[in-house]
Enzyme design. Structure first.
Site, PDB file in Angstrom:
ATOM      1  N   GLU A 182     -22.166  15.968 110.772  1.00  0.00           N
ATOM      2  CA  GLU A 182     -22.350  14.549 111.210  1.00  0.00           C
ATOM      3  C   GLU A 182     -24.311  14.424 111.404  1.00  0.00           C
ATOM      4  O   GLU A 182     -24.335  13.572 111.123  1.00  0.00           O
ATOM      5  CB  GLU A 182     -22.128  14.970 112.813  1.00  0.00           C
ATOM      6  CG  GLU A 182     -22.780  13.730 113.798  1.00  0.00           C
ATOM      7  CD  GLU A 182     -21.588  12.471 114.101  1.00  0.00           C
ATOM      8  OE1 GLU A 182     -20.406  12.352 113.163  1.00  0.00           O
ATOM      9  OE2 GLU A 182     -21.561  11.939 115.715  1.00  0.00           O
TER      10      GLU A 182
ATOM     11  N   THR B 132     -26.293   3.568 113.003  1.00  0.00           N
ATOM     12  CA  THR B 132     -26.180   4.391 113.547  1.00  0.00           C
ATOM     13  C   THR B 132     -27.733   4.729 113.534  1.00  0.00           C
ATOM     14  O   THR B 132     -28.517   4.645 114.430  1.00  0.00           O
ATOM     15  CB  THR B 132     -25.640   6.252 113.489  1.00  0.00           C
ATOM     16  OG1 THR B 132     -24.451   6.056 113.607  1.00  0.00           O
ATOM     17  CG2 THR B 132     -25.813   6.503 114.281  1.00  0.00           C
TER      18      THR B 132
HETATM   19  P1  ADP Z   1     -19.316   5.535 113.766  1.00  0.00           P
HETATM   20  O1  ADP Z   1     -19.455   6.635 115.621  1.00  0.00           O
HETATM   21  O2  ADP Z   1     -18.168   5.231 113.503  1.00  0.00           O
HETATM   22  O3  ADP Z   1     -18.483   7.512 113.442  1.00  0.00           O
HETATM   23  P2  ADP Z   1     -21.848   6.352 112.666  1.00  0.00           P
HETATM   24  O4  ADP Z   1     -22.753   5.126 111.683  1.00  0.00           O
HETATM   25  O5  ADP Z   1     -22.488   7.293 112.967  1.00  0.00           O
HETATM   26  O6  ADP Z   1     -20.618   5.404 112.566  1.00  0.00           O
HETATM   27  O7  ADP Z   1     -21.501   6.908 111.174  1.00  0.00           O
HETATM   28  C1  ADP Z   1     -20.428   6.484 110.004  1.00  0.00           C
HETATM   29  C2  ADP Z   1     -21.236   6.600 108.700  1.00  0.00           C
HETATM   30  O8  ADP Z   1     -20.915   7.660 108.257  1.00  0.00           O
HETATM   31  C3  ADP Z   1     -21.175   5.996 107.162  1.00  0.00           C
HETATM   32  O9  ADP Z   1     -22.334   5.365 106.537  1.00  0.00           O
HETATM   33  C4  ADP Z   1     -20.174   6.302 106.642  1.00  0.00           C
HETATM   34  O10 ADP Z   1     -20.756   6.352 105.273  1.00  0.00           O
HETATM   35  C5  ADP Z   1     -20.869   7.461 106.822  1.00  0.00           C
HETATM   36  N1  ADP Z   1     -19.746   8.315 106.335  1.00  0.00           N
HETATM   37  C6  ADP Z   1     -19.083   9.439 106.090  1.00  0.00           C
HETATM   38  N2  ADP Z   1     -18.097  10.411 106.068  1.00  0.00           N
HETATM   39  C7  ADP Z   1     -17.646   9.897 106.137  1.00  0.00           C
HETATM   40  C8  ADP Z   1     -16.264   9.654 107.302  1.00  0.00           C
HETATM   41  N3  ADP Z   1     -15.762  10.803 106.727  1.00  0.00           N
HETATM   42  N4  ADP Z   1     -15.750   9.071 107.400  1.00  0.00           N
HETATM   43  C9  ADP Z   1     -16.208   8.472 108.615  1.00  0.00           C
HETATM   44  N5  ADP Z   1     -17.661   7.904 107.974  1.00  0.00           N
HETATM   45  C10 ADP Z   1     -18.297   8.682 107.236  1.00  0.00           C
END
Ligand code: ADP
Length: 308
Positions: free
Chosen positions: A129, A182
């Site tokens: 994360e 984020t």
């Molecule tokens: P959310 O709250 O939907 O998780 P975030 O902005 O925290 O949104 O996370 C999304 C980010 O994480 C994006 O930049 C995405 O490309 C990246 N990411 C990397 N791997 C993954 C994955 N397996 N699933 C979802 N997002 C991913």
């Protein structure tokens, strides 16, 4: 022992009003799905069978980073294929990356014969994360992994408290067709907050926990106030103030931004009000020419689990 497993991990609402970075809950739906398969290549390979855009580079995908962290902890060198059937779009504010992290470590732990307790998988999931959000926050990871309503009392060492909550609490969630990253969204929040805001935030989080524990719906509603993130982040959600007024008039207990947005959630004490709230959310975003998807869901007792 099976070589392949399909895992489901729930969407989660984090921040929960005053619970910025320290509170989150799991939803019954939507669920993210990930298939984890052993391979003989001693490496992690990523296959995307969904419409969602996710990094295929194992150094950039949160799931592979989380698995590497788990394998390092266990001092094991094995290879896995990750086949994504993503149902939660990245950047939605409902824990897409967290669901991917928990599904990945949970799946690998199962295939390895469960060397770790589920709760101990938190650290590896957090390592994944971290690359999505640029900060160590467990308010999506912990409820995605363990289910329920979670309070994170401390990060160092990590101290996770499962809260009791009214069983007929219903969450309405809207995911407008906007992307808020984020990492970018965190930059909007000032490093320091005023003493008054800190006192108000503490009062509201304490009251929210008390309201959840005693089924006091009115208290839950009036505690869903955030003095830290919402004033800055709501500016990027078109129609937010009108939406708040309409939801309040329709009888929801309270509402706020889910995660770093753009998703917005409202809590109700009955499914009828929750359904009305969904319609109001959809209509209000449409007035701003924004399509959206809504969910009406209970709080899930169950977190990440084996599907088949
Ligand atoms: P959310 O709250 O939907 O998780 P975030 O902005 O925290 O949104 O996370 C999304 C980010 O994480 C994006 O930049 C995405 O490309 C990246 N990411 C990397 N791997 C993954 C994955 N397996 N699933 C979802 N997002 C991913």
């Amino acid at each position: 022992m099976s070589d392949s497993i399909r895992i489901a991990a729930p969407a989660t609402v984090s921040n929960v009003g005053p619970g910025f970075d320290l509170m989150g809950f799991a939803l019954e739906q939507p669920l993210d799905i990930l298939k984890v398969k052993r391979n003989k290549q001693n490496t992690i390979r990523i296959f995307n069978e969904s419409d969602a855009t996710i990094p295929l580079d194992p150094f950039k995908n949160v799931s592979s980073v989380a698995i590497k962290s788990l394998l390092d902890t266990l001092q094991i060198n094995e290879g896995f294929d990750l086949i994504f059937e993503k149902k939660i779009n990245p950047g939605s504010g409902i824990g897409s990356s967290a669901a991917s992290c928990t599904a990945a470590v949970y799946g690998v732990n199962q295939l390895l014969g469960k060397p770790m307790e589920t709760e101990s998988l938190i650290d590896s999931a957090l390592a994944g994360e971290f690359i999505a959000s640029g900060s160590l926050h467990a308010d999506n990871i912990a409820p995605a992994l363990l289910g329920g309503f979670i309070l994170i009392r401390s990060y160092n060492p990590i101290d996770i408290i499962k809260l009791t909550y009214p069983k007929n609490l219903v969450c309405t969630l809207v995911h407008p067709d906007l992307v808020i990253n984020t990492k970018e969204s965190r930059k909007l929040i000032p490093e320091k907050i005023e003493l008054n805001a800190s006192i108000a935030q503490s009062g509201n989080i304490a009251a929210l926990v008390a309201g959840l524990n005693t089924n006091n719906y009115a208290l839950i509603g009036r505690s869903l106030i955030d003095k830290i993130a919402e004033p800055h982040r709501s500016k990027f959600i078109p129609g937010y103030d009108i939406l708040r007024k309409r939801l309040s008039d329709c009888g929801v207990l309270g509402m706020n931004i889910s995660g770093s947005g753009p998703s917005v959630f409202a809590l109700s004490d009955n499914p009828e009000t929750a359904a009305k709230a969904a319609k109001i959310m959809e209509d209000t975003f449409l007035e701003n020419n924004i399509k959206s998807v809504t969910y009406v869901s209970g709080v899930s007792q169950v977190g990440t689990r084996v599907l088949d």
